[in-house]
Design an enzyme around this catalytic site. Structure first.
Site, PDB file in Angstrom:
ATOM      1  N   VAL A 144       0.831  -1.193   0.000  1.00 46.45           N
ATOM      2  CA  VAL A 144       0.000   0.000   0.000  1.00 46.45           C
ATOM      3  C   VAL A 144       0.871   1.251   0.000  1.00 46.45           C
ATOM      4  O   VAL A 144       1.945   1.261   0.608  1.00 46.45           O
ATOM      5  CB  VAL A 144      -0.887   0.013   1.275  1.00 46.45           C
ATOM      6  CG1 VAL A 144      -1.771   1.230   1.326  1.00 46.45           C
ATOM      7  CG2 VAL A 144      -1.704  -1.251   1.378  1.00 46.45           C
ATOM      8  N   CYS A 145       0.388   2.294  -0.670  1.00 46.45           N
ATOM      9  CA  CYS A 145       0.993   3.623  -0.562  1.00 46.45           C
ATOM     10  C   CYS A 145      -0.141   4.641  -0.564  1.00 46.45           C
ATOM     11  O   CYS A 145      -1.284   4.288  -0.295  1.00 46.45           O
ATOM     12  CB  CYS A 145       1.994   3.868  -1.694  1.00 46.45           C
ATOM     13  SG  CYS A 145       1.239   4.024  -3.327  1.00 46.45           S
ATOM     14  N   ALA A 146       0.143   5.879  -0.887  1.00 46.97           N
ATOM     15  CA  ALA A 146      -0.892   6.906  -0.847  1.00 46.97           C
ATOM     16  C   ALA A 146      -1.922   6.739  -1.961  1.00 46.97           C
ATOM     17  O   ALA A 146      -3.120   6.791  -1.723  1.00 46.97           O
ATOM     18  CB  ALA A 146      -0.259   8.294  -0.920  1.00 46.97           C
TER      19      ALA A 146
ATOM     20  N   THR B 122      -4.111   4.326   0.175  1.00 45.43           N
ATOM     21  CA  THR B 122      -4.803   4.738   1.400  1.00 45.43           C
ATOM     22  C   THR B 122      -5.841   5.815   1.117  1.00 45.43           C
ATOM     23  O   THR B 122      -6.814   5.937   1.858  1.00 45.43           O
ATOM     24  CB  THR B 122      -3.815   5.251   2.475  1.00 45.43           C
ATOM     25  OG1 THR B 122      -3.033   6.301   1.919  1.00 45.43           O
ATOM     26  CG2 THR B 122      -2.926   4.150   2.986  1.00 45.43           C
TER      27      THR B 122
END
Length: 191
Positions: A65-67, A93
């Site tokens: 996961v990242c932004a 996210t």
């Protein structure tokens, strides 16, 4: 367990308890809010974490996961090159939060920093304005700064990479302390 290369928020949420979630954002971004149970291993530390991530993938699914999804796609590519099957969370996210799902924050005194995309926009905009201003007030050659940033942004869009983000990630407010990574890798090993 077969894992697709990307999971939507709708697909990931009911499986979150069975997945090892790795957040590849900077520690500052992670402190601003992360998926429940996510471990923070910044993208520039992925190579160091390969053995532990491989071990986690052998035990079950790994969700990266990242932004927004770009850095996690890069991390998944690196992991795939090392024969580690992972999936990315489509939309990152941001999509998780937009779906009304909870983001957790670390306990204790941690200061959230701006998202990397916002840091890049601020830095790029500042350099462009500075180049234009210095070009008008000092010497026209300073406009090369603005042109360099424009070329960098075009290259970034074409390659889906961002050199400026890589440089900004190394700043003290974005960079993890070695003990934090060691602690995170120990948590990953114990899962």
């Amino acid at each position: 367990m077969t894992m697709p290369t990307a999971l939507s928020v709708h697909e990931a949420r009911p499986r979150l308890h069975e997945l090892t979630v790795i957040d590849v954002r900077t520690p500052g971004e992670y402190a601003g809010g992360h998926l429940p149970g996510a471990l923070n291993i910044p993208l520039d530390e992925i190579q160091r974490a390969l053995p532990d991530i491989r071990h986690a993938a052998d035990r079950g699914g790994v969700l990266v996961v990242c932004a927004s999804g770009a850095r996690s796609q890069n991390a998944c590519r690196i992991l795939a090159e090392n024969n580690i099957a992972t999936a990315t969370l489509s939309g990152g996210t941001a999509a998780w939060a937009d779906g009304g799902h909870e983001l957790r924050r670390p306990n204790g005194p941690s200061r959230a920093t701006w998202a990397m995309e916002r840091q890049v926009r601020l830095t790029a905009g500042t350099i462009v304005l500075l180049g234009l201003l210095l070009g008008v007030l000092v010497h026209p050659a300073f406009q090369i700064l603005s042109a360099a940033v424009a070329a960098g942004l075009v290259f970034s869009a074409l390659t889906n990479t961002c050199g400026m983000a890589a440089l900004l990630a190394k700043l003290p407010h974005n960079r993890p302390r070695p003990a934090d990574i060691d602690k995170t890798l120990a948590q990953l090993r114990s899962r």
